[in-house]
Design a protein around this motif. Structure first.
Motif, PDB file in Angstrom:
ATOM      1  N   GLY A 234      37.081  17.205  39.436  1.00 49.80           N
ATOM      2  CA  GLY A 234      37.255  18.548  39.392  1.00 49.80           C
ATOM      3  C   GLY A 234      38.434  18.969  40.212  1.00 49.80           C
ATOM      4  O   GLY A 234      39.201  19.964  39.719  1.00 49.80           O
ATOM      5  N   GLU A 235      38.418  18.653  41.335  1.00 51.51           N
ATOM      6  CA  GLU A 235      39.590  18.665  42.247  1.00 51.51           C
ATOM      7  C   GLU A 235      41.063  18.248  41.781  1.00 51.51           C
ATOM      8  O   GLU A 235      41.950  18.822  41.691  1.00 51.51           O
ATOM      9  CB  GLU A 235      39.447  18.159  43.600  1.00 51.51           C
ATOM     10  N   LEU A 236      41.017  17.023  41.302  1.00 50.90           N
ATOM     11  CA  LEU A 236      42.276  16.491  40.663  1.00 50.90           C
ATOM     12  C   LEU A 236      42.556  17.084  39.431  1.00 50.90           C
ATOM     13  O   LEU A 236      43.806  17.385  39.221  1.00 50.90           O
ATOM     14  CB  LEU A 236      41.863  14.914  40.351  1.00 50.90           C
ATOM     15  N   LEU A 237      41.560  17.512  38.432  1.00 51.11           N
ATOM     16  CA  LEU A 237      42.019  18.078  37.264  1.00 51.11           C
ATOM     17  C   LEU A 237      42.337  19.710  37.154  1.00 51.11           C
ATOM     18  O   LEU A 237      43.068  20.188  36.311  1.00 51.11           O
ATOM     19  CB  LEU A 237      40.937  17.866  36.046  1.00 51.11           C
ATOM     20  N   LYS A 238      41.693  20.043  38.243  1.00 46.30           N
ATOM     21  CA  LYS A 238      42.120  21.851  38.523  1.00 46.30           C
ATOM     22  C   LYS A 238      41.418  22.530  37.253  1.00 46.30           C
ATOM     23  O   LYS A 238      41.997  23.511  37.098  1.00 46.30           O
ATOM     24  CB  LYS A 238      43.523  22.132  38.797  1.00 46.30           C
ATOM     25  N   LYS A 239      40.186  22.104  36.756  1.00 47.77           N
ATOM     26  CA  LYS A 239      39.613  22.878  35.816  1.00 47.77           C
ATOM     27  C   LYS A 239      38.192  22.195  35.761  1.00 47.77           C
ATOM     28  O   LYS A 239      37.932  21.270  36.251  1.00 47.77           O
ATOM     29  CB  LYS A 239      40.417  22.595  34.314  1.00 47.77           C
ATOM     30  N   PRO A 240      37.203  23.144  35.059  1.00 48.79           N
ATOM     31  CA  PRO A 240      35.789  22.838  35.181  1.00 48.79           C
ATOM     32  C   PRO A 240      35.598  21.284  34.664  1.00 48.79           C
ATOM     33  O   PRO A 240      36.207  21.005  33.334  1.00 48.79           O
ATOM     34  CB  PRO A 240      35.108  23.761  34.354  1.00 48.79           C
ATOM     35  N   VAL A 241      34.940  20.684  35.071  1.00 48.17           N
ATOM     36  CA  VAL A 241      34.430  19.424  34.625  1.00 48.17           C
ATOM     37  C   VAL A 241      32.605  19.462  34.495  1.00 48.17           C
ATOM     38  O   VAL A 241      32.066  19.723  35.322  1.00 48.17           O
ATOM     39  CB  VAL A 241      34.585  18.328  36.029  1.00 48.17           C
ATOM     40  N   ILE A 242      32.341  19.299  33.079  1.00 48.86           N
ATOM     41  CA  ILE A 242      30.918  19.773  32.892  1.00 48.86           C
ATOM     42  C   ILE A 242      30.158  18.303  32.507  1.00 48.86           C
ATOM     43  O   ILE A 242      30.390  17.875  31.455  1.00 48.86           O
ATOM     44  CB  ILE A 242      30.832  20.728  31.791  1.00 48.86           C
ATOM     45  N   PRO A 243      29.339  17.827  33.236  1.00 56.61           N
ATOM     46  CA  PRO A 243      28.641  16.848  32.666  1.00 56.61           C
ATOM     47  C   PRO A 243      27.544  16.962  31.651  1.00 56.61           C
ATOM     48  O   PRO A 243      26.828  18.078  31.770  1.00 56.61           O
ATOM     49  CB  PRO A 243      27.639  15.982  33.805  1.00 56.61           C
ATOM     50  N   VAL A 244      27.560  16.206  30.750  1.00 59.04           N
ATOM     51  CA  VAL A 244      26.452  16.473  29.555  1.00 59.04           C
ATOM     52  C   VAL A 244      25.410  15.602  29.619  1.00 59.04           C
ATOM     53  O   VAL A 244      24.376  15.405  28.699  1.00 59.04           O
ATOM     54  CB  VAL A 244      27.327  16.415  28.052  1.00 59.04           C
ATOM     55  N   GLY A 245      25.077  14.941  30.680  1.00 57.85           N
ATOM     56  CA  GLY A 245      24.165  13.640  30.645  1.00 57.85           C
ATOM     57  C   GLY A 245      24.444  12.403  29.977  1.00 57.85           C
ATOM     58  O   GLY A 245      25.677  12.310  29.539  1.00 57.85           O
ATOM     59  N   PHE A 246      23.480  11.548  29.820  1.00 59.76           N
ATOM     60  CA  PHE A 246      24.187  10.181  29.328  1.00 59.76           C
ATOM     61  C   PHE A 246      23.906   9.963  27.749  1.00 59.76           C
ATOM     62  O   PHE A 246      24.023   9.039  27.318  1.00 59.76           O
ATOM     63  CB  PHE A 246      23.148   9.057  30.043  1.00 59.76           C
ATOM     64  N   LEU A 247      23.209  11.290  27.233  1.00 56.42           N
ATOM     65  CA  LEU A 247      22.978  11.230  25.702  1.00 56.42           C
ATOM     66  C   LEU A 247      22.065   9.916  25.366  1.00 56.42           C
ATOM     67  O   LEU A 247      22.702   9.263  24.601  1.00 56.42           O
ATOM     68  CB  LEU A 247      24.125  11.382  24.991  1.00 56.42           C
ATOM     69  N   PRO A 248      20.842   9.718  26.185  1.00 55.39           N
ATOM     70  CA  PRO A 248      20.258   8.518  25.785  1.00 55.39           C
ATOM     71  C   PRO A 248      19.757   8.664  24.450  1.00 55.39           C
ATOM     72  O   PRO A 248      19.520   9.859  23.889  1.00 55.39           O
ATOM     73  CB  PRO A 248      19.204   8.534  26.890  1.00 55.39           C
ATOM     74  N   PRO A 249      19.600   7.512  23.443  1.00 56.68           N
ATOM     75  CA  PRO A 249      18.894   7.501  22.172  1.00 56.68           C
ATOM     76  C   PRO A 249      17.527   8.154  22.278  1.00 56.68           C
ATOM     77  O   PRO A 249      16.611   7.707  23.191  1.00 56.68           O
ATOM     78  CB  PRO A 249      19.116   5.909  21.792  1.00 56.68           C
ATOM     79  N   SER A 250      17.187   8.759  21.362  1.00 57.43           N
ATOM     80  CA  SER A 250      15.802   9.200  21.124  1.00 57.43           C
ATOM     81  C   SER A 250      14.936   8.083  20.642  1.00 57.43           C
ATOM     82  O   SER A 250      15.058   7.281  20.072  1.00 57.43           O
ATOM     83  CB  SER A 250      15.908  10.432  20.026  1.00 57.43           C
ATOM     84  N   ALA A 251      13.659   8.381  20.939  1.00 55.91           N
ATOM     85  CA  ALA A 251      12.544   7.547  20.283  1.00 55.91           C
ATOM     86  C   ALA A 251      12.575   7.260  18.940  1.00 55.91           C
ATOM     87  O   ALA A 251      12.448   6.156  18.333  1.00 55.91           O
ATOM     88  CB  ALA A 251      11.168   7.867  20.771  1.00 55.91           C
ATOM     89  N   GLU A 252      12.922   8.413  18.031  1.00 55.02           N
ATOM     90  CA  GLU A 252      12.865   8.323  16.703  1.00 55.02           C
ATOM     91  C   GLU A 252      14.161   7.428  16.244  1.00 55.02           C
ATOM     92  O   GLU A 252      14.129   6.687  15.300  1.00 55.02           O
ATOM     93  CB  GLU A 252      13.215   9.849  16.340  1.00 55.02           C
ATOM     94  N   ASP A 253      15.364   7.540  17.050  1.00 49.11           N
ATOM     95  CA  ASP A 253      16.569   6.736  16.681  1.00 49.11           C
ATOM     96  C   ASP A 253      16.278   5.234  16.803  1.00 49.11           C
ATOM     97  O   ASP A 253      16.399   4.267  16.251  1.00 49.11           O
ATOM     98  CB  ASP A 253      17.702   7.042  17.551  1.00 49.11           C
ATOM     99  N   ILE A 254      15.653   4.796  18.111  1.00 43.22           N
ATOM    100  CA  ILE A 254      15.010   3.616  18.376  1.00 43.22           C
ATOM    101  C   ILE A 254      14.263   2.956  17.367  1.00 43.22           C
ATOM    102  O   ILE A 254      14.492   1.769  16.843  1.00 43.22           O
ATOM    103  CB  ILE A 254      14.429   3.427  19.702  1.00 43.22           C
ATOM    104  N   GLU A 255      13.421   3.540  16.845  1.00 43.41           N
ATOM    105  CA  GLU A 255      12.397   3.184  15.863  1.00 43.41           C
ATOM    106  C   GLU A 255      12.827   2.905  14.448  1.00 43.41           C
ATOM    107  O   GLU A 255      12.377   1.939  13.708  1.00 43.41           O
ATOM    108  CB  GLU A 255      11.119   4.240  15.719  1.00 43.41           C
ATOM    109  N   LYS A 256      14.063   3.502  14.087  1.00 45.79           N
ATOM    110  CA  LYS A 256      14.979   3.348  12.834  1.00 45.79           C
ATOM    111  C   LYS A 256      15.864   2.354  12.773  1.00 45.79           C
ATOM    112  O   LYS A 256      16.394   1.916  11.992  1.00 45.79           O
ATOM    113  CB  LYS A 256      15.231   4.516  12.402  1.00 45.79           C
ATOM    114  N   GLU A 257      16.223   1.967  13.962  1.00 45.67           N
ATOM    115  CA  GLU A 257      17.547   1.080  14.404  1.00 45.67           C
ATOM    116  C   GLU A 257      17.112  -0.434  13.678  1.00 45.67           C
ATOM    117  O   GLU A 257      16.334  -1.212  14.106  1.00 45.67           O
ATOM    118  CB  GLU A 257      17.926   0.905  15.801  1.00 45.67           C
ATOM    119  N   GLY A 258      17.939  -0.502  12.468  1.00 43.89           N
ATOM    120  CA  GLY A 258      17.954  -2.013  11.976  1.00 43.89           C
ATOM    121  C   GLY A 258      16.559  -2.535  11.756  1.00 43.89           C
ATOM    122  O   GLY A 258      16.398  -3.695  11.777  1.00 43.89           O
TER     123      GLY A 258
END
Length: 463
Positions: A234-258
């Motif tokens: 944030g200090e280097l970019l001189k603008k807001p830096v907003i974390p959105v989290g890691f966006l882990p896959p949902s249980a539903e996505d895991i169950e359907k994968e491949g």
């Protein structure tokens, strides 16, 4: 924003599977908040995306823009997975040709926000003319972005170039102790692979303008994992830096994968002991030399541990996958090891209780998935920002980097075997395994990660 408070958000990722998936995941999370999303990409890439849950599909509209023709691109090549790395700049040249059709779409669709990727450095200029604010969504963590430095430093590299040694030390703007810097062989490999830049624009310049001209930066990370780096960024970019989290896959996505592939894989994994298997996967676009592949295979053999190895042949290669392995390797490791050719459902594999560790190329997507299930990491970075990720993880004691020659990047089967054994079963590796299990509470906790998306969504609504 409409009368109900819902936003219209346009998503525009770079043409790589590792970029589509997090952009799509963020799209789904925004749709869950009631916002309308236009996900813009090329026809073939849109067909590659996983299906949207039925309750969200009315809110996510896929917008197809044909990729402009470039002579040096193979027919039907629309993503980095379709081409060898040596012609990636040709793909960027084609991507830059999407500026005009995308501008037309934006003029006709009246969005409230545009969320874009590093490659479309020209998009903030388009957005400014249309009076639409834009967010640079970084799929790199804060440590990587902070290492690259402020936009002025990135643009200076474009003008002045750099010496390889410049990137093998901690930058002067990092005020705290850090081991996040490149090895010499990583920089030399990047320079060797860069070749002639057909797009006419370097990646440094793309990053520099994308960051400088965005309204703010969204980050696929969280404050609990890298607080010092996020603060510094944030200090280097001189603008807001907003974390959105890691966006882990949902249980539903895991169950359907491949589903079709999963039956065979699960059958083998079910026969293995709890947390006994090292899962080996080096990403969808990683290419090892014949010598590296041999040393990796022989290292897995020497480790004497069960392994599940997902092996893909390079784009454009006519070589049979089994010919890539050392002679007799599959016969010697049959029963203990499983070499799976082609794409495999990685999240499902990592979630299986027989998997105890993950030998990874250190792409951020794979790291998030591995730590989301508390798997200790054997680190074998191959290119791009992966070396920086490896050093960050080793510094946080959740992984062990496989030693390599500083100048040519070579590694030995003995170093692979020893590193894998430390990570999986060695007494010295117990702190790594314990720390990785702790990380599961951070990377894999859906509720905790959703709170970050809640804040991000509120920020968009209130801006």
């Amino acid at each position: 924003m409409d009368s109900s408070g819902a936003l219209h958000v346009v998503m525009f990722p770079w043409l790589a599977m590792g970029h589509f998936i997090p952009f799509l995941e963020l799209s789904k999370r925004l749709a869950q908040k009631g916002h309308r999303v236009s996900f813009v990409s090329t026809p073939r890439n849109i067909k590659r995306l996983p299906q949207i849950p039925p309750h969200l599909s009315p809110l996510i509209n896929f917008v197809s823009l044909p990729l402009p023709h470039v002579d040096t691109l193979p027919e039907n090549a629309e993503a980095s997975i379709d081409i060898p790395a040596q012609i990636s700049q040709s793909l960027k040249k084609a991507f830059d040709g999407l500026e005009v059709p995308l501008t037309t779409f934006l003029q006709n669709s009246n969005p409230n926000w545009i969320i874009f990727d590093y490659a479309s450095y020209w998009l903030p200029g388009v957005a400014a003319k249309l009076g639409v604010p834009c967010v640079f969504f970084s799929l790199f963590n804060a440590a990587v972005l902070a290492f690259l430095g402020p936009p002025s430093a990135l643009l200076r590299v474009e003008e002045e170039g750099f010496k390889p040694e410049d990137l093998t030390v901690v930058p002067k703007w990092v005020p705290f102790h850090s081991n996040v810097f490149y090895r010499l062989h990583e920089v030399l490999k990047y320079m060797e692979g860069a070749g002639e830049n057909e797009s006419g624009v370097s990646d440094f310049y793309r990053f520099g303008l994308a960051i400088r001209d965005s309204n703010f930066v969204a980050l696929r990370s969280c404050s609990e994992f890298e607080p010092d780096w996020i603060r510094l960024l944030g200090e280097l970019l001189k603008k807001p830096v907003i974390p959105v989290g890691f966006l882990p896959p949902s249980a539903e996505d895991i169950e359907k994968e491949g589903d079709a592939k999963w039956v065979i894989i699960r059958e083998w994994l079910d026969k293995q002991g709890r947390e006994s298997v090292v899962y080996v996967a080096l990403g969808t676009e990683t290419t090892l030399s014949r010598e590296e592949l041999n040393e990796l295979a022989l290292g897995l053999e020497k480790s004497e541990l069960p392994f599940f190895w997902v092996l893909r042949k390079p784009p454009g290669s006519n070589q049979n996958e089994s010919e890539m392995l050392p002679e007799g390797f599959e016969e010697r490791t049959r029963g203990r090891g499983f070499v799976y050719m082609g794409w495999a459902p990685q999240v499902r594999i990592l979630a299986h209780p027989s998997v105890g560790g993950f030998l990874t190329h250190c792409g951020w997507n794979s790291i998030i998935e591995g730590l989301g299930f508390g798997r200790a990491l054997a680190l074998l970075p191959v290119g791009n920002e992966q070396g920086l990720n490896a050093r960050l993880l080793e510094g946080k004691k959740v992984g062990l980097e496989i030693p390599r020659n500083e100048r040519d990047g070579s590694f030995t089967s003995d170093s692979v075997a020893e590193s894998v054994r430390v990570v999986m079963v060695g007494k010295d590796g117990e702190p790594l395994r314990a720390k990785a299990r702790e990380m599961k509470e951070l990377f894999g906790d859906r509720n905790r990660n959703d709170r970050y998306v809640d804040f991000f969504s509120q920020y968009l609504e209130g801006a």
